[in-house]
Design a protein around this motif. Structure first.
Motif, PDB file in Angstrom:
ATOM      1  N   LEU A   1      -5.184  -6.512  11.562  1.00  0.00           N
ATOM      2  CA  LEU A   1      -4.164  -6.511  10.521  1.00  0.00           C
ATOM      3  C   LEU A   1      -2.980  -5.620  10.901  1.00  0.00           C
ATOM      4  O   LEU A   1      -1.823  -6.000  10.727  1.00  0.00           O
ATOM      5  N   LEU A   2      -3.256  -4.448  11.454  1.00  0.00           N
ATOM      6  CA  LEU A   2      -2.176  -3.548  11.860  1.00  0.00           C
ATOM      7  C   LEU A   2      -1.406  -4.091  13.053  1.00  0.00           C
ATOM      8  O   LEU A   2      -0.226  -3.799  13.235  1.00  0.00           O
ATOM      9  N   GLU A   3      -2.077  -4.886  13.876  1.00  0.00           N
ATOM     10  CA  GLU A   3      -1.404  -5.480  15.034  1.00  0.00           C
ATOM     11  C   GLU A   3      -0.504  -6.646  14.612  1.00  0.00           C
ATOM     12  O   GLU A   3       0.648  -6.735  15.059  1.00  0.00           O
TER      13      GLU A   3
ATOM     14  N   ASP B   1       2.617   8.199  12.620  1.00  0.00           N
ATOM     15  CA  ASP B   1       1.450   9.080  12.761  1.00  0.00           C
ATOM     16  C   ASP B   1       0.975   9.665  11.436  1.00  0.00           C
ATOM     17  O   ASP B   1       0.471  10.783  11.397  1.00  0.00           O
ATOM     18  N   VAL B   2       1.112   8.926  10.344  1.00  0.00           N
ATOM     19  CA  VAL B   2       0.624   9.371   9.042  1.00  0.00           C
ATOM     20  C   VAL B   2      -0.622   8.562   8.711  1.00  0.00           C
ATOM     21  O   VAL B   2      -0.692   7.362   8.953  1.00  0.00           O
ATOM     22  N   VAL B   3      -1.637   9.225   8.153  1.00  0.00           N
ATOM     23  CA  VAL B   3      -2.864   8.548   7.748  1.00  0.00           C
ATOM     24  C   VAL B   3      -2.540   7.590   6.605  1.00  0.00           C
ATOM     25  O   VAL B   3      -1.814   7.944   5.667  1.00  0.00           O
ATOM     26  N   LEU B   4      -3.070   6.382   6.664  1.00  0.00           N
ATOM     27  CA  LEU B   4      -2.721   5.323   5.721  1.00  0.00           C
ATOM     28  C   LEU B   4      -2.995   5.716   4.273  1.00  0.00           C
ATOM     29  O   LEU B   4      -2.153   5.513   3.399  1.00  0.00           O
TER      30      LEU B   4
ATOM     31  N   ARG C   1       1.593  -5.594   5.534  1.00  0.00           N
ATOM     32  CA  ARG C   1       0.575  -6.005   4.571  1.00  0.00           C
ATOM     33  C   ARG C   1      -0.495  -4.932   4.403  1.00  0.00           C
ATOM     34  O   ARG C   1      -1.003  -4.720   3.298  1.00  0.00           O
ATOM     35  N   ALA C   2      -0.851  -4.243   5.489  1.00  0.00           N
ATOM     36  CA  ALA C   2      -1.861  -3.183   5.402  1.00  0.00           C
ATOM     37  C   ALA C   2      -1.371  -2.041   4.520  1.00  0.00           C
ATOM     38  O   ALA C   2      -2.119  -1.517   3.680  1.00  0.00           O
ATOM     39  N   VAL C   3      -0.119  -1.653   4.682  1.00  0.00           N
ATOM     40  CA  VAL C   3       0.445  -0.571   3.872  1.00  0.00           C
ATOM     41  C   VAL C   3       0.585  -1.019   2.420  1.00  0.00           C
ATOM     42  O   VAL C   3       0.236  -0.277   1.488  1.00  0.00           O
TER      43      VAL C   3
ATOM     44  N   ASP D   1       4.206   0.047  11.512  1.00  0.00           N
ATOM     45  CA  ASP D   1       3.333  -0.279  12.635  1.00  0.00           C
ATOM     46  C   ASP D   1       2.762   0.962  13.313  1.00  0.00           C
ATOM     47  O   ASP D   1       1.845   0.857  14.125  1.00  0.00           O
ATOM     48  N   LYS D   2       3.244   2.154  12.973  1.00  0.00           N
ATOM     49  CA  LYS D   2       2.767   3.385  13.590  1.00  0.00           C
ATOM     50  C   LYS D   2       1.842   4.185  12.683  1.00  0.00           C
ATOM     51  O   LYS D   2       1.511   5.320  12.970  1.00  0.00           O
ATOM     52  N   VAL D   3       1.389   3.590  11.574  1.00  0.00           N
ATOM     53  CA  VAL D   3       0.461   4.266  10.674  1.00  0.00           C
ATOM     54  C   VAL D   3      -0.918   4.287  11.340  1.00  0.00           C
ATOM     55  O   VAL D   3      -1.241   3.419  12.158  1.00  0.00           O
TER      56      VAL D   3
END
Length: 148
Positions: free
Chosen positions: A93-95, A23-26, A100-102, A61-63
């Motif tokens: 991408l997050l799914e 639950d942290v903003v990317l 890679r997104a982070v 995966d929870k970002v």
């Protein structure tokens, strides 16, 4: 007269930091991680040296992304060939590959030089809560503000 302190490469001490991305903003996660990777949180920070710590990010995966960014923002990559530009929405991408997104967000905040590449190699991102770096005894780093 006071001399400027310049650390030597042999004097650099690197620790390990673990960040929980639940639950942290990317963007906020990326800016904190980039600061630690560069070593800007240390009193001995030197811009031309790699002074930073190793960073482990778990639960990638929870970002979260704020607003409509998940559906509208696109992540680009290029194969190097003509016409090889590929675009993916951050929802996909997050799914499929949240690591890679982070990594993409953090890489964009590091220098675009060989120093930045060395600093990026100290980043370890994992999809779930498990990681193989328990022997390094990482210190827990808590972010002050989470998703809004």
């Amino acid at each position: 007269m006071t001399r400027t302190f310049t650390p030597k490469a042999s004097e650099v001490t690197r620790g390990w930091v673990i960040i929980d991305a639940t639950d942290v903003v990317l963007g906020r996660l990326a800016s904190h991680a980039a600061t630690i990777l560069r070593g800007k949180n240390k009193a001995t920070y030197t811009p031309h040296m790699d002074m930073g710590d190793f960073v482990i990010i778990v639960n990638a995966d929870k970002v979260v992304l704020t607003g409509n960014k998940a559906a509208q923002k696109k992540a680009y990559r290029h194969s190097g060939y003509p016409g090889g530009l590929r675009a993916t929405t951050y929802t996909d991408l997050l799914e499929k590959n949240p690591e890679r997104a982070v990594e993409k967000a953090i890489r964009g905040m590091l220098p675009k030089t060989s120093l930045g590449r060395d600093q990026f190699r100290k980043l370890k991102v994992y999809r779930g809560a498990e990681h193989p770096h328990a022997a390094q005894q990482p210190q827990v780093y808590t972010l002050t503000q989470v998703a809004q």
